[in-house]
Design a protein around this motif. Structure first.
Motif, PDB file in Angstrom:
ATOM      1  N   VAL A  38       0.834  -1.206   0.000  1.00 25.26           N
ATOM      2  CA  VAL A  38       0.000   0.000   0.000  1.00 25.26           C
ATOM      3  C   VAL A  38       0.869   1.256   0.000  1.00 25.26           C
ATOM      4  CG1 VAL A  38      -1.622   1.343   1.391  1.00 25.26           C
ATOM      5  CG2 VAL A  38      -1.991  -1.092   1.069  1.00 25.26           C
ATOM      6  N   VAL A  39       1.919   1.257   0.823  1.00 26.38           N
ATOM      7  CA  VAL A  39       2.802   2.414   0.905  1.00 26.38           C
ATOM      8  C   VAL A  39       3.483   2.662  -0.439  1.00 26.38           C
ATOM      9  CG1 VAL A  39       4.993   3.181   1.897  1.00 26.38           C
ATOM     10  CG2 VAL A  39       3.168   2.361   3.393  1.00 26.38           C
ATOM     11  N   MET A  40       3.973   1.608  -1.074  1.00 24.90           N
ATOM     12  CA  MET A  40       4.599   1.780  -2.375  1.00 24.90           C
ATOM     13  C   MET A  40       3.595   2.254  -3.419  1.00 24.90           C
ATOM     14  SD  MET A  40       7.456  -1.256  -2.812  1.00 24.90           S
ATOM     15  CE  MET A  40       6.282  -2.607  -2.670  1.00 24.90           C
ATOM     16  N   ALA A  41       2.384   1.728  -3.359  1.00 24.07           N
ATOM     17  CA  ALA A  41       1.360   2.125  -4.329  1.00 24.07           C
ATOM     18  C   ALA A  41       1.044   3.613  -4.217  1.00 24.07           C
ATOM     19  CB  ALA A  41       0.101   1.292  -4.127  1.00 24.07           C
ATOM     20  N   ILE A  42       0.998   4.129  -3.000  1.00 22.17           N
ATOM     21  CA  ILE A  42       0.670   5.544  -2.796  1.00 22.17           C
ATOM     22  C   ILE A  42       1.687   6.440  -3.493  1.00 22.17           C
ATOM     23  CG2 ILE A  42       0.611   7.368  -1.053  1.00 22.17           C
ATOM     24  CD1 ILE A  42      -0.761   5.331   0.803  1.00 22.17           C
ATOM     25  N   VAL A  43       2.973   6.213  -3.232  1.00 24.69           N
ATOM     26  CA  VAL A  43       3.976   7.102  -3.828  1.00 24.69           C
ATOM     27  C   VAL A  43       4.168   6.804  -5.310  1.00 24.69           C
ATOM     28  CG1 VAL A  43       5.164   7.586  -1.670  1.00 24.69           C
ATOM     29  CG2 VAL A  43       5.868   5.636  -3.025  1.00 24.69           C
ATOM     30  N   ARG A  44       4.008   5.555  -5.693  1.00 23.36           N
ATOM     31  CA  ARG A  44       4.148   5.206  -7.112  1.00 23.36           C
ATOM     32  C   ARG A  44       3.030   5.845  -7.938  1.00 23.36           C
ATOM     33  NH1 ARG A  44       4.296  -0.584  -7.010  1.00 23.36           N
ATOM     34  NH2 ARG A  44       6.561  -0.493  -6.782  1.00 23.36           N
ATOM     35  N   ASN A  45       1.816   5.726  -7.472  1.00 23.28           N
ATOM     36  CA  ASN A  45       0.675   6.272  -8.212  1.00 23.28           C
ATOM     37  C   ASN A  45       0.589   7.785  -8.119  1.00 23.28           C
ATOM     38  OD1 ASN A  45      -0.066   3.659  -8.934  1.00 23.28           O
ATOM     39  ND2 ASN A  45      -1.459   3.419  -7.208  1.00 23.28           N
ATOM     40  N   GLU A  90     -11.996   4.895   8.077  1.00 23.47           N
ATOM     41  CA  GLU A  90     -13.365   5.402   8.019  1.00 23.47           C
ATOM     42  C   GLU A  90     -13.536   6.692   8.807  1.00 23.47           C
ATOM     43  OE1 GLU A  90     -15.091   2.627  11.681  1.00 23.47           O
ATOM     44  OE2 GLU A  90     -15.328   1.989   9.599  1.00 23.47           O
ATOM     45  N   ASN A  91     -12.595   7.008   9.710  1.00 23.55           N
ATOM     46  CA  ASN A  91     -12.691   8.212  10.526  1.00 23.55           C
ATOM     47  C   ASN A  91     -11.812   9.353  10.023  1.00 23.55           C
ATOM     48  OD1 ASN A  91     -14.476   6.912  12.243  1.00 23.55           O
ATOM     49  ND2 ASN A  91     -12.868   6.247  13.650  1.00 23.55           N
ATOM     50  N   LEU A  92     -11.077   9.128   8.916  1.00 22.65           N
ATOM     51  CA  LEU A  92     -10.238  10.186   8.378  1.00 22.65           C
ATOM     52  C   LEU A  92     -11.095  11.277   7.749  1.00 22.65           C
ATOM     53  CD1 LEU A  92      -7.390   8.105   6.658  1.00 22.65           C
ATOM     54  CD2 LEU A  92      -7.379   9.158   8.937  1.00 22.65           C
ATOM     55  N   SER A  93     -10.474  12.424   7.500  1.00 23.13           N
ATOM     56  CA  SER A  93     -11.194  13.519   6.862  1.00 23.13           C
ATOM     57  C   SER A  93     -11.596  13.124   5.450  1.00 23.13           C
ATOM     58  CB  SER A  93     -10.315  14.769   6.807  1.00 23.13           C
ATOM     59  OG  SER A  93      -9.232  14.574   5.912  1.00 23.13           O
ATOM     60  N   ASN A  94     -12.622  13.783   4.928  1.00 26.37           N
ATOM     61  CA  ASN A  94     -13.058  13.511   3.563  1.00 26.37           C
ATOM     62  C   ASN A  94     -11.958  13.813   2.563  1.00 26.37           C
ATOM     63  OD1 ASN A  94     -15.627  12.635   4.307  1.00 26.37           O
ATOM     64  ND2 ASN A  94     -16.485  14.711   4.240  1.00 26.37           N
ATOM     65  N   GLU A  95     -11.131  14.822   2.855  1.00 22.24           N
ATOM     66  CA  GLU A  95     -10.039  15.170   1.948  1.00 22.24           C
ATOM     67  C   GLU A  95      -9.035  14.023   1.829  1.00 22.24           C
ATOM     68  OE1 GLU A  95     -12.040  18.767   3.287  1.00 22.24           O
ATOM     69  OE2 GLU A  95     -11.157  17.079   4.394  1.00 22.24           O
ATOM     70  N   LEU A  96      -8.667  13.426   2.983  1.00 20.83           N
ATOM     71  CA  LEU A  96      -7.722  12.315   2.945  1.00 20.83           C
ATOM     72  C   LEU A  96      -8.346  11.078   2.305  1.00 20.83           C
ATOM     73  CD1 LEU A  96      -5.534  12.250   6.184  1.00 20.83           C
ATOM     74  CD2 LEU A  96      -4.908  12.878   3.847  1.00 20.83           C
ATOM     75  N   LYS A  97      -9.616  10.861   2.536  1.00 20.47           N
ATOM     76  CA  LYS A  97     -10.297   9.737   1.885  1.00 20.47           C
ATOM     77  C   LYS A  97     -10.273   9.892   0.368  1.00 20.47           C
ATOM     78  CE  LYS A  97     -13.554   8.682   5.645  1.00 20.47           C
ATOM     79  NZ  LYS A  97     -14.972   8.712   6.044  1.00 20.47           N
ATOM     80  N   MET A  98     -10.459  11.122  -0.118  1.00 20.17           N
ATOM     81  CA  MET A  98     -10.427  11.366  -1.559  1.00 20.17           C
ATOM     82  C   MET A  98      -9.033  11.120  -2.120  1.00 20.17           C
ATOM     83  SD  MET A  98     -12.853  14.753  -1.874  1.00 20.17           S
ATOM     84  CE  MET A  98     -12.428  14.941  -3.609  1.00 20.17           C
ATOM     85  N   VAL A  99      -8.007  11.547  -1.384  1.00 21.24           N
ATOM     86  CA  VAL A  99      -6.627  11.295  -1.817  1.00 21.24           C
ATOM     87  C   VAL A  99      -6.370   9.794  -1.899  1.00 21.24           C
ATOM     88  CG1 VAL A  99      -4.204  11.507  -1.134  1.00 21.24           C
ATOM     89  CG2 VAL A  99      -5.726  13.483  -0.954  1.00 21.24           C
ATOM     90  N   ALA A 100      -6.776   9.066  -0.866  1.00 25.05           N
ATOM     91  CA  ALA A 100      -6.577   7.620  -0.858  1.00 25.05           C
ATOM     92  C   ALA A 100      -7.310   6.958  -2.017  1.00 25.05           C
ATOM     93  CB  ALA A 100      -7.045   7.036   0.472  1.00 25.05           C
ATOM     94  N   LEU A 112      -5.335   7.117  -5.202  1.00 29.68           N
ATOM     95  CA  LEU A 112      -4.025   6.465  -5.247  1.00 29.68           C
ATOM     96  C   LEU A 112      -4.062   4.966  -4.985  1.00 29.68           C
ATOM     97  CD1 LEU A 112      -1.930   9.167  -3.315  1.00 29.68           C
ATOM     98  CD2 LEU A 112      -2.201   8.890  -5.797  1.00 29.68           C
ATOM     99  N   LEU A 113      -5.190   4.453  -4.499  1.00 28.91           N
ATOM    100  CA  LEU A 113      -5.268   3.049  -4.124  1.00 28.91           C
ATOM    101  C   LEU A 113      -6.467   2.374  -4.770  1.00 28.91           C
ATOM    102  CD1 LEU A 113      -4.479   3.440  -0.302  1.00 28.91           C
ATOM    103  CD2 LEU A 113      -2.909   2.646  -2.091  1.00 28.91           C
ATOM    104  N   THR A 114      -6.380   1.068  -4.917  1.00 25.67           N
ATOM    105  CA  THR A 114      -7.483   0.288  -5.458  1.00 25.67           C
ATOM    106  C   THR A 114      -8.528   0.057  -4.369  1.00 25.67           C
ATOM    107  OG1 THR A 114      -6.520  -1.839  -4.818  1.00 25.67           O
ATOM    108  CG2 THR A 114      -5.853  -0.923  -6.961  1.00 25.67           C
ATOM    109  N   PRO A 115      -9.755  -0.316  -4.751  1.00 21.95           N
ATOM    110  CA  PRO A 115     -10.764  -0.631  -3.725  1.00 21.95           C
ATOM    111  C   PRO A 115     -10.311  -1.715  -2.751  1.00 21.95           C
ATOM    112  CG  PRO A 115     -11.817  -0.351  -5.854  1.00 21.95           C
ATOM    113  CD  PRO A 115     -10.338  -0.309  -6.107  1.00 21.95           C
ATOM    114  N   ARG A 116      -9.583  -2.709  -3.249  1.00 17.24           N
ATOM    115  CA  ARG A 116      -9.096  -3.765  -2.362  1.00 17.24           C
ATOM    116  C   ARG A 116      -8.094  -3.199  -1.356  1.00 17.24           C
ATOM    117  NH1 ARG A 116      -4.655  -6.623  -1.933  1.00 17.24           N
ATOM    118  NH2 ARG A 116      -3.803  -5.740  -3.851  1.00 17.24           N
ATOM    119  N   GLN A 117      -7.207  -2.326  -1.826  1.00 16.40           N
ATOM    120  CA  GLN A 117      -6.229  -1.727  -0.921  1.00 16.40           C
ATOM    121  C   GLN A 117      -6.907  -0.808   0.094  1.00 16.40           C
ATOM    122  OE1 GLN A 117      -3.806  -0.043  -4.033  1.00 16.40           O
ATOM    123  NE2 GLN A 117      -2.225  -1.626  -3.827  1.00 16.40           N
ATOM    124  N   LEU A 118      -7.933  -0.086  -0.349  1.00 14.04           N
ATOM    125  CA  LEU A 118      -8.674   0.778   0.562  1.00 14.04           C
ATOM    126  C   LEU A 118      -9.348  -0.040   1.662  1.00 14.04           C
ATOM    127  CD1 LEU A 118     -10.321   3.269  -1.944  1.00 14.04           C
ATOM    128  CD2 LEU A 118      -8.552   3.807  -0.263  1.00 14.04           C
TER     129      LEU A 118
END
Length: 313
Positions: free
Chosen positions: A126-133, A159-169, A172-178
């Motif tokens: 997941v960490v690699m996917a974030i910076v790679r994507n 599920e408790n993160l801000s909407n902004e961070l959820k949008m960033v995730a 950058l990540l697939t539904p499975r990774q999320l």
């Protein structure tokens, strides 16, 4: 009360027997408790476990070495769809965005050098996917990417993160990774007896992660507030298990090229690569997302590299 005393005794015994700071965090605590016959709720594995013993490719015979070839920008090389560079023989440099991967530690400085090690741990993909994507999303602010990485390292509930961070995730990540991010964590620092029996360095990291978990799920928390918790200020002490690594030491990557990291703070690093004419590095992919710059001083932060160029604000 008896259970707590037994656990603290087990922790102290394990640490005296030489548990490393990484082992003494959540995964290590569970192992020590099991050895003592104590049953605890299932603990998650450390998201990123990369540490100094994993940085096995430092080459002290190249200290002070400067390649004869003229230095060129790594950006002149062909890139893959995932942001990796196709290496050619020569001497290259890239001023990259980099990211803190160990909250509660000190940033670069003091002449301490860094060595190559690969991402390891339960969250490595997941960490690699974030910076790679992130290479394909230059519109996403570096602060938001760093905050998302801190959320993963601190085991914050997605599920408790801000909407902004959820949008960033979500970008950058697939539904499975999320789905894999939506975990809960056991806050062992809730018991002061456990906290007080941990070494200072381990306690600092765990306290920072606990504070980040709280702050990342509190509306209105600014990045500056997160940074003050995650990045310690002041003169860094010499961490346990440190080794003398001079600034600018080359690592001989197993793919056949040489790499070194020259941080300008945790947010940006000049990465230099030398591909010898007669070596095996020509034609291989250099994927910055697979590189963690590990400090010789364990009190300093691990720095995940990225393929995004750094631009000062």
């Amino acid at each position: 009360m008896k259970l707590r005393v037994m656990l603290c005794t087990a922790l102290s015994a394990g640490l005296l027997l030489g548990a490393t700071p990484a082992q003494a965090q959540f995964g290590g605590l569970g192992k020590l408790a099991r050895k003592a016959g104590i049953s605890l709720p299932k603990l998650q594995k450390d998201p990123i476990t990369t540490s100094l013993p994993d940085a096995q490719w430092g080459d002290p015979t190249r200290d002070g070495f400067v390649p004869r070839e003229p230095k060129r920008s790594l950006s002149t090389l062909q890139r893959t769809p995932t942001g990796a560079f196709i290496l050619q023989p020569g001497y290259f440099a890239f001023h990259a965005q980099s990211y803190c991967l160990q909250a509660g530690t000190y940033g670069p400085g003091g002449g301490d050098g860094y060595l190559y090690a690969p991402p390891l741990g339960a969250a490595r993909e997941v960490v690699m996917a974030i910076v790679r994507n992130s290479v394909a999303h230059p519109d996403i602010d570096q602060h938001d990417i760093q905050a998302l990485l801190w959320a993963i390292l601190a085991r914050a509930r997605f599920e408790n993160l801000s909407n902004e961070l959820k949008m960033v995730a979500a970008q950058l990540l697939t539904p499975r990774q999320l789905a894999g991010l939506n975990r809960s964590a056991l806050d062992l620092l809730g018991d002061p007896m456990i906290a007080n029996n941990l070494p200072r360095e381990v306690r600092q990291v765990m306290e920072a992660e606990a504070d980040l978990r709280r702050m990342l799920t509190t509306p209105g928390t600014s990045f500056a507030e997160l940074e003050r918790v995650a990045v310690l200020a002041g003169l860094a002490p010499q961490g346990p298990g440190s080794m003398g690594v001079p600034n600018g030491r080359w690592s001989h990557h197993p793919d056949g090229y040489y790499v070194r990291y020259l941080p300008h703070g945790y947010t940006n690093t000049t990465v230099e690569i030398w591909v010898p004419q007669d070596g095996d590095g020509a034609g291989v992919e250099f994927d910055p997302a697979t590189h963690i710059a590990v400090p010789g001083n364990t009190a300093r932060q691990r720095l995940l590299q990225s393929g995004r160029p750094y631009a000062s604000r």
